[in-house]
Design a protein around this motif. Structure first.
Motif, PDB file in Angstrom:
ATOM      1  N   THR A  58       0.861  -1.173   0.000  1.00 23.25           N
ATOM      2  CA  THR A  58       0.000   0.000   0.000  1.00 23.25           C
ATOM      3  C   THR A  58       0.910   1.240   0.000  1.00 23.25           C
ATOM      4  O   THR A  58       2.048   1.161   0.471  1.00 23.25           O
ATOM      5  CB  THR A  58      -0.951  -0.107   1.219  1.00 23.25           C
ATOM      6  N   SER A  60       1.424   3.869   1.687  1.00 25.47           N
ATOM      7  CA  SER A  60       2.122   4.322   2.890  1.00 25.47           C
ATOM      8  C   SER A  60       3.137   3.304   3.408  1.00 25.47           C
ATOM      9  O   SER A  60       3.911   3.616   4.304  1.00 25.47           O
ATOM     10  CB  SER A  60       1.127   4.704   3.994  1.00 25.47           C
ATOM     11  N   ALA A  63       6.407   5.058   1.655  1.00 28.62           N
ATOM     12  CA  ALA A  63       6.581   6.509   1.600  1.00 28.62           C
ATOM     13  C   ALA A  63       6.523   7.089   3.002  1.00 28.62           C
ATOM     14  O   ALA A  63       5.773   6.597   3.848  1.00 28.62           O
ATOM     15  CB  ALA A  63       5.505   7.147   0.723  1.00 28.62           C
ATOM     16  N   TRP A  64       7.299   8.108   3.264  1.00 28.61           N
ATOM     17  CA  TRP A  64       7.409   8.744   4.576  1.00 28.61           C
ATOM     18  C   TRP A  64       7.320  10.238   4.399  1.00 28.61           C
ATOM     19  O   TRP A  64       7.968  10.790   3.491  1.00 28.61           O
ATOM     20  CB  TRP A  64       8.758   8.430   5.217  1.00 28.61           C
ATOM     21  N   VAL A 391      11.140   1.334  11.657  1.00 29.61           N
ATOM     22  CA  VAL A 391      10.764  -0.005  12.104  1.00 29.61           C
ATOM     23  C   VAL A 391       9.361  -0.370  11.658  1.00 29.61           C
ATOM     24  O   VAL A 391       9.099  -1.468  11.214  1.00 29.61           O
ATOM     25  CB  VAL A 391      10.857  -0.091  13.644  1.00 29.61           C
ATOM     26  N   ARG A 392       8.451   0.601  11.754  1.00 30.34           N
ATOM     27  CA  ARG A 392       7.075   0.292  11.467  1.00 30.34           C
ATOM     28  C   ARG A 392       6.880  -0.133  10.019  1.00 30.34           C
ATOM     29  O   ARG A 392       6.187  -1.096   9.723  1.00 30.34           O
ATOM     30  CB  ARG A 392       6.195   1.505  11.758  1.00 30.34           C
ATOM     31  N   LEU A 395       8.165  -3.659   9.366  1.00 27.38           N
ATOM     32  CA  LEU A 395       7.218  -4.675   9.842  1.00 27.38           C
ATOM     33  C   LEU A 395       6.044  -4.796   8.893  1.00 27.38           C
ATOM     34  O   LEU A 395       5.619  -5.902   8.550  1.00 27.38           O
ATOM     35  CB  LEU A 395       6.704  -4.300  11.228  1.00 27.38           C
ATOM     36  N   ALA A 396       5.493  -3.645   8.466  1.00 29.19           N
ATOM     37  CA  ALA A 396       4.306  -3.679   7.614  1.00 29.19           C
ATOM     38  C   ALA A 396       4.630  -4.366   6.289  1.00 29.19           C
ATOM     39  O   ALA A 396       3.856  -5.197   5.807  1.00 29.19           O
ATOM     40  CB  ALA A 396       3.789  -2.256   7.367  1.00 29.19           C
ATOM     41  N   MET A 399       5.168  -8.084   6.774  1.00 31.57           N
ATOM     42  CA  MET A 399       3.902  -8.776   6.988  1.00 31.57           C
ATOM     43  C   MET A 399       3.156  -8.952   5.670  1.00 31.57           C
ATOM     44  O   MET A 399       2.608 -10.031   5.395  1.00 31.57           O
ATOM     45  CB  MET A 399       3.070  -7.986   7.981  1.00 31.57           C
ATOM     46  N   SER A 400       3.127  -7.905   4.843  1.00 28.96           N
ATOM     47  CA  SER A 400       2.446  -8.016   3.540  1.00 28.96           C
ATOM     48  C   SER A 400       3.073  -9.108   2.689  1.00 28.96           C
ATOM     49  O   SER A 400       2.374  -9.909   2.064  1.00 28.96           O
ATOM     50  CB  SER A 400       2.525  -6.681   2.779  1.00 28.96           C
ATOM     51  N   TRP A 403       2.260 -12.547   3.873  1.00 28.61           N
ATOM     52  CA  TRP A 403       0.884 -12.873   3.504  1.00 28.61           C
ATOM     53  C   TRP A 403       0.791 -13.347   2.061  1.00 28.61           C
ATOM     54  O   TRP A 403       0.129 -14.322   1.743  1.00 28.61           O
ATOM     55  CB  TRP A 403      -0.014 -11.652   3.721  1.00 28.61           C
ATOM     56  N   ALA A 411      -2.589  -7.069  -0.252  1.00 26.90           N
ATOM     57  CA  ALA A 411      -3.203  -6.123   0.672  1.00 26.90           C
ATOM     58  C   ALA A 411      -4.013  -5.040  -0.020  1.00 26.90           C
ATOM     59  O   ALA A 411      -4.938  -4.504   0.565  1.00 26.90           O
ATOM     60  CB  ALA A 411      -2.109  -5.473   1.523  1.00 26.90           C
TER      61      ALA A 411
ATOM     62  N   ARG B 392      -5.792 -10.539   8.455  1.00 24.20           N
ATOM     63  CA  ARG B 392      -4.712  -9.646   8.099  1.00 24.20           C
ATOM     64  C   ARG B 392      -5.066  -8.189   8.395  1.00 24.20           C
ATOM     65  O   ARG B 392      -4.273  -7.440   8.926  1.00 24.20           O
ATOM     66  CB  ARG B 392      -4.378  -9.793   6.624  1.00 24.20           C
ATOM     67  N   MET B 399      -1.989  -2.921  14.652  1.00 20.25           N
ATOM     68  CA  MET B 399      -0.616  -2.443  14.676  1.00 20.25           C
ATOM     69  C   MET B 399      -0.566  -0.925  14.465  1.00 20.25           C
ATOM     70  O   MET B 399       0.174  -0.218  15.151  1.00 20.25           O
ATOM     71  CB  MET B 399       0.192  -3.158  13.599  1.00 20.25           C
ATOM     72  N   TRP B 403       0.768   1.799  17.273  1.00 21.15           N
ATOM     73  CA  TRP B 403       1.828   2.753  16.936  1.00 21.15           C
ATOM     74  C   TRP B 403       1.418   4.178  17.292  1.00 21.15           C
ATOM     75  O   TRP B 403       2.182   4.955  17.856  1.00 21.15           O
ATOM     76  CB  TRP B 403       2.131   2.655  15.444  1.00 21.15           C
ATOM     77  N   LEU B 414       0.358  10.935   3.794  1.00 20.92           N
ATOM     78  CA  LEU B 414       0.759  11.154   2.411  1.00 20.92           C
ATOM     79  C   LEU B 414      -0.190  12.121   1.736  1.00 20.92           C
ATOM     80  O   LEU B 414      -1.400  11.998   1.890  1.00 20.92           O
ATOM     81  CB  LEU B 414       0.753   9.834   1.643  1.00 20.92           C
TER      82      LEU B 414
END
Lengths: 429, 429
Positions: A58, A60, A63-64, A391-392, A395-396, A399-400, A403, A411, B392, B399, B403, B414
């Motif tokens: 997805t 996000s 991207a930050w 970190v987040r 993890l995301a 996890m994707s 899956w 996702a 999922r 999560m 956070w 975004l």
């Protein structure tokens, strides 16, 4: 803000890609005030953009917000604005709709965008993949093609809707072709009633004699065979001569495809025009060995908007690690100038090349070792998760991927931002 | 597909919201062929849409491809198409750009959309929150306002950019106001250099005498006090008489706000017009006790597009659990008709009302017990994660919330899909 005299040296960075971000990082602790300017509010992890386009990640996830990255650096200002030019005499960056920003030293990291080799009218039929909007546009078109095929009664039109043409056999084209093949053959296979998504036709067109020209021929052959095992047709040695609403023409052959994706060429940002300095055919500035712009020791240019030779004479490739190294070098060069020293020349160190083919195959060329296959894919995955910021997000993304690996589910199979006039447009009012 | 004679009863469901999805689920195992039609490819968990609009969740956290939900049900076809009318004589659902779909029994679950009480020109200035596109539009406007304020030199204009007006004091308005307050005061406070986001002005305007009219007055007062502790101005008892590019007018008072969000009214889908049956002022069909449409025992209508009284005479509220109950009832009614029986009347059971105020407060009214405060917030969070479809998504949402709770950071800050002509527009070409 910009016109106020500051006692500290003002460094302005244009562009918050890999190069610009790394330059700001490299200036941590220096006695400078930094403004980083970007037309977006986010830094984008472009190497995974194809996974947004194919519904695996997805937006996000990759991207930050730029200002989030520098929230602990009070001397760094982030300005969401579009640069329109540079006044080198008055040392000002011109902005669209805002006052100019003054600099003492400038780092240009404005990157590149896709190029249609003079056929800009092809863009409407064959979107390319550079921004998050590009990725969600491609995702919408890919997923909508399956939806429209499901509702279609005319077999020829249905076949065209189930044909995807990808133009360009570099890493992006190879990765897109593999991901669309797995989307069709694994993820979607149980979801439709009137079409068999496993019969989807995916054609990867490359004008040159082999895929992945940055790799050795054996790895190009491996990639071709791996894609063909996924059901992708690989068409080499003939350039695309036309893109239109009905597909593409390749040599004498018309390929009827409702969805065409452009992964063929890049064109540097207009920074060379802004500065009035010479550029190569792709619009890239030829910089001095220390990455400064000829005639402007106060201006450095880095990343995909410049052309520079690596040791041995080969050009530095347009990849994320190269832009990051150049960003770090630009920060050191600024520090050298502040100390009254002469900046050292930039020395690019090539760590390796990676490309992935679907979810279980990749090719890696580290120079001292070459890997092709499942082990390379695991290294590719771990390396990319490692380089993701924060970190987040790691993890995301992990996890994707887990899956998709275990369940073949994705996702982000959302069709949003429908284009006006397309079928599936949301009801007006 | 649709015009072919089928030996099995053809049930068509229009709309894949809570009601439509539950109706298809309730028909599992029945000897029927089902087609579910929606203009989107996804089912949306609307109660959490405000969290996408305020950058806490990402669109794919709260949306699922409809055909993914029914991938194990071969008798269910999903059609992404926009319904434009119903031919009750020929038993056809008319579609935009596609052949009509024939039904033997029809379930209408087309929902509602926002209403500007006859001022449709307000929509451009005050977007409402019904779809994922609405949510990303509001997210873009909210985040862009902070970016523009950071670059603004004129104090009055800066103040206007840092003012957010929310129209409507129901659960959506209360939830949006609380989330924007926390975004400004917690998430963003360290990210800007020229503005103090903690000075953001958030005004929640409600025409009635209190917030959350579906709750008891004590809980309305609790919500008002909790919002005020977060720094939200609550303005009651006066309706908005104008929305324009400079903000809103409330009674005699102009509130200069660059960002206005509409959470005030809803209007039913045009299903009553399609059927030519009477509707109430909000466009809702008055259905028979068994949810069938008067004069059409083969057509049921459910959810926000109908008006029906709960036991005691109060109207069934326009909330997800009510739509789901009605969907389950419609499935039972179809089964009864197939068996030649008379469908039972629909009996709505009100489980409770929930609304959340920021990340630590909520109000819950279960009827037999009322909770206001932190415990209510935890129950709200657990209940919503529980009702999300799929393991999922539950994990991803849990999560993201963890956070935000621990770090005040948000997954989805975004700014994408920039509107043409707005500042921050990506460079053309």
């Amino acid at each position: 803000m910009s016109m106020v005299q500051s006692p500290r040296t003002r460094v302005v960075v244009i562009g918050a890609g890999f190069g610009g971000i790394e330059a700001v990082r490299g200036l941590a602790g220096a006695a400078v005030d930094i403004t980083i300017i970007d037309s977006r509010n986010h830094h984008l992890f472009q190497p995974l953009l194809y996974q947004v386009a194919t519904a695996s990640l997805t937006p996000s996830d990759i991207a930050w917000p730029i200002r989030f990255l520098f929230r602990g650096r009070p001397e760094v200002s982030v300005l969401m604005a579009t640069a329109t030019g540079i006044d080198t005499a008055r040392r000002l960056v011109m902005l669209k709709g805002l006052d100019p920003v003054a600099y003492d030293m400038l780092i240009i990291a404005t990157g590149a965008r896709h190029s249609y080799f003079g056929h800009d009218d092809w863009e409407q039929f064959a979107p390319a993949l550079k921004t998050l909007e590009d990725a969600t546009t491609i995702r919408r078109r890919v997923l909508t093609a399956f939806e429209q095929a499901e509702a279609e009664h005319d077999p020829a039109r249905q076949e065209m809707l189930l044909t995807f043409a990808i133009v360009g056999g570099g890493p992006t084209g190879v990765e897109l072709a593999g991901a669309i093949a797995e989307l069709a053959r694994d993820t979607l296979k149980r979801d439709f009633r009137h079409i068999d998504t496993r019969e989807t036709r995916i054609v990867l067109v490359e004008a040159g004699p082999r895929l992945l020209p940055a790799f050795v021929p054996e790895q190009s052959a491996f990639a071709k065979a791996a894609l063909e095992r996924l059901g992708v047709e690989v068409a080499l040695g003939e350039a695309v001569t036309l893109c239109d609403a009905n597909g593409i023409v390749r040599g004498d052959e018309r390929i009827a495809a409702a969805t065409v994706i452009w992964a063929a060429g890049v064109q540097a940002s207009p920074a060379a025009e802004w500065l009035g300095v010479p550029a190569d055919r792709a619009g890239r500035i030829t910089v001095e060995p220390d990455l400064s712009v000829p005639g402007h020791p106060e201006i450095f240019a880095i990343g995909d908007t410049v052309s520079i030779a690596a040791p041995g004479g080969k050009p530095v490739p347009g990849i994320a690690p190269a832009a990051k190294q150049a960003g770090r070098h630009a920060a050191k060069a600024v520090r050298a100038r502040l100390a009254g020293e002469t900046p050292a020349p930039f020395r690019y160190h090539h760590d390796g090349s990676l490309a992935t083919i679907g979810k279980r195959r990749a090719v890696i060329d580290f120079g001292w070792i070459r890997l092709s296959g499942a082990l390379a894919w695991w290294i590719w995955g771990i390396a990319h998760v490692f380089f993701l910021i924060g970190v987040r997000h790691r993890l995301a993304v992990a996890m994707s991927w887990l899956w998709i690996y275990l369940r073949n589910q994705r996702a982000s199979r959302l069709i949003t931002q429908t284009e006006p006039g397309e079928a599936g447009e949301p009801p007006p009012g």
